[in-house]
Design a protein around this motif. Structure first.
Motif, short mmCIF file in Angstrom:
data_model
loop_
_atom_site.label_atom_id
_atom_site.label_comp_id
_atom_site.label_asym_id
_atom_site.label_seq_id
_atom_site.Cartn_x
_atom_site.Cartn_y
_atom_site.Cartn_z
N THR A 11 33.24 41.61 47.00
CA THR A 11 32.58 40.31 46.82
C THR A 11 33.58 39.22 46.50
N VAL A 12 34.57 39.52 45.65
CA VAL A 12 35.61 38.54 45.31
C VAL A 12 36.38 38.13 46.57
N VAL A 13 36.72 39.12 47.40
CA VAL A 13 37.47 38.83 48.63
C VAL A 13 36.63 37.97 49.57
N LYS A 14 35.37 38.31 49.73
CA LYS A 14 34.50 37.55 50.64
C LYS A 14 34.29 36.12 50.16
N ALA A 21 31.98 34.71 43.00
CA ALA A 21 31.61 36.12 43.05
C ALA A 21 30.81 36.52 41.81
N ALA A 22 31.22 36.03 40.65
CA ALA A 22 30.51 36.34 39.41
C ALA A 22 29.08 35.80 39.45
N ASP A 23 28.92 34.58 39.97
CA ASP A 23 27.58 33.99 40.09
C ASP A 23 26.71 34.83 41.03
N LEU A 24 27.31 35.25 42.14
CA LEU A 24 26.56 36.03 43.13
C LEU A 24 26.17 37.40 42.58
N LEU A 25 27.06 37.99 41.77
CA LEU A 25 26.82 39.33 41.22
C LEU A 25 26.02 39.29 39.92
N HIS A 26 25.80 38.08 39.39
CA HIS A 26 25.04 37.89 38.14
C HIS A 26 25.72 38.60 36.96
N ILE A 27 27.04 38.46 36.90
CA ILE A 27 27.80 38.94 35.74
C ILE A 27 28.72 37.82 35.29
N SER A 28 29.30 37.98 34.09
CA SER A 28 30.20 36.95 33.60
C SER A 28 31.55 37.07 34.31
N GLN A 29 32.24 35.94 34.41
CA GLN A 29 33.55 35.96 35.07
C GLN A 29 34.56 36.83 34.33
N PRO A 30 34.60 36.80 32.97
CA PRO A 30 35.54 37.70 32.27
C PRO A 30 35.27 39.18 32.56
N SER A 31 33.99 39.56 32.68
CA SER A 31 33.65 40.95 32.98
C SER A 31 34.13 41.33 34.38
N LEU A 32 33.97 40.41 35.33
CA LEU A 32 34.41 40.66 36.71
C LEU A 32 35.93 40.78 36.76
N THR A 33 36.61 39.88 36.08
CA THR A 33 38.08 39.91 36.06
C THR A 33 38.57 41.21 35.44
N LYS A 38 41.01 46.60 35.86
CA LYS A 38 40.93 48.04 35.62
C LYS A 38 41.11 48.82 36.92
N LEU A 39 40.54 48.31 38.00
CA LEU A 39 40.69 48.95 39.31
C LEU A 39 42.15 48.93 39.74
N GLU A 40 42.82 47.81 39.56
CA GLU A 40 44.24 47.71 39.91
C GLU A 40 45.08 48.67 39.06
N ASP A 41 44.74 48.79 37.78
CA ASP A 41 45.48 49.71 36.91
C ASP A 41 45.31 51.16 37.37
N GLU A 42 44.10 51.52 37.80
CA GLU A 42 43.85 52.88 38.28
C GLU A 42 44.63 53.16 39.57
N LEU A 43 44.71 52.14 40.43
CA LEU A 43 45.40 52.32 41.71
C LEU A 43 46.92 52.27 41.55
N GLY A 44 47.39 51.50 40.60
CA GLY A 44 48.82 51.38 40.38
C GLY A 44 49.48 50.28 41.19
N TYR A 45 48.66 49.41 41.77
CA TYR A 45 49.22 48.27 42.50
C TYR A 45 48.24 47.10 42.48
N GLN A 46 48.79 45.91 42.76
CA GLN A 46 47.99 44.68 42.67
C GLN A 46 47.19 44.48 43.96
N LEU A 47 45.94 44.12 43.80
CA LEU A 47 45.08 43.84 44.95
C LEU A 47 44.98 42.35 45.25
N LEU A 48 44.95 41.56 44.19
CA LEU A 48 44.77 40.12 44.32
C LEU A 48 45.80 39.37 43.50
#
Length: 289
Positions: A11-14, A21-33, A38-48
């Motif tokens: 959603t962030v990419v689109k 993206a936060a508005d569309l997903l109905h979550i707060s921006q800090p939670s989305l960030t 956390k996803l980037e930390d699990e993968l070990g590389y930067q996505l955005l």
């Protein structure tokens, strides 16, 4: 890693924005960030990469985006199929068909449902021949209707009937029953459609460069533009039975151009009796015709 994280990332990419993206997903921006971090930390590389003005996707992020999109799509398809099983003891019969075959196919499905009144169906329009093949091989369709034979070792392809292509024109514009289309302004399907391939091959055989004034996705759209006097459409004979062709003439094309409609299904898939019954009804309909 969770599906929800992948959906957040997609959603962030689109949206190209954490705020949108936060508005569309109905979550707060800090939670989305935090979720993306956390996803980037699990993968070990930067996505955005994030700046005050824009969000940019990295090279690895681009590759991951394609994988994530495919995974999320497969997940939702699986959930849908599991839901079907819990909703009914008779999962949906999925049918991939051509826009021009929906008229007679609706009659066949109606006959089928008289035998199995609790049966559910899912109908998709197929764009190109390879799309139909992929739907069968991926178990996304029980039956696929195509206007060419599918030549694949895992697919049974049965010819149902042959039909001509006709020229659709405003009523009374031509005082003839047949016509050459080589110099007419034509409204044709877009390149990735099966019908367009037939027409392109036809013009190559005649050594003619067609006068294409418009390309569209659906016969319905082509028909609407014919009503507006913007050109002439080439349509299969049985599409002329549809409601949208009212008050238009269908003229035979010289020289003749036709196609054969095929019914296709996967050989190695163990079809239940009601799917086999639907296949038989399709064949019997055209034997009767």
């Amino acid at each position: 890693m969770k599906i929800l994280q992948l959906e957040y990332f997609i959603t962030v990419v689109k949206q190209n924005s954490f705020t949108k993206a936060a508005d569309l997903l109905h979550i707060s921006q800090p939670s989305l960030t935090a979720s993306i971090k956390k996803l980037e930390d699990e993968l070990g590389y930067q996505l955005l990469t994030r700046t005050t003005k824009a969000v940019k996707i990295t090279e690895k992020g681009t590759l991951f985006y394609h994988y994530a999109t495919e995974l999320v799509q497969q997940y939702h398809q699986t959930v849908e199929k599991m839901y079907d099983l819990s909703f009914s003891q008779t999962p949906k019969i999925t049918i991939s068909l051509l826009e021009s075959t929906s008229q007679w196919m609706s009659t066949v499905i109606q006959q089928h449902r008289q035998q199995y009144d609790e049966q559910h169906y899912k109908v998709n329009e197929v764009l190109g021949l390879q799309d139909a093949v992929n739907m069968l091989l991926n178990y996304d369709a029980h039956i696929a209707i195509t206007n060419e034979e599918i030549r694949h070792e895992d697919v049974t392809s049965i010819p149902l009937y042959e039909e001509e292509y006709f020229l659709l024109a405003p009523m009374g514009q031509f005082n003839t029953k047949s016509i050459s289309i080589k110099d007419l302004p034509l409204i044709l399907p877009n390149q990735h459609y099966q019908v367009r391939k037939h027409l392109d091959d036809y013009f190559v055989r005649l050594d003619v460069r067609p006068n294409i004034v418009m390309e569209v996705d659906r016969f319905e759209a082509a028909t609407n533009f014919v009503h507006r006097g913007m050109g002439f459409a080439v349509i299969p004979r049985f599409y002329y039975q549809s409601y949208s062709t009212a008050h238009l003439d269908a003229l035979r094309i010289r020289p003749k151009i036709s196609r054969t409609i095929h019914l296709n299904y996967l050989k190695k898939r163990k079809h239940v009796a009601r799917v086999l019954s639907l296949i038989e009804l399709c064949q019997h309909y055209w034997m009767f015709e």
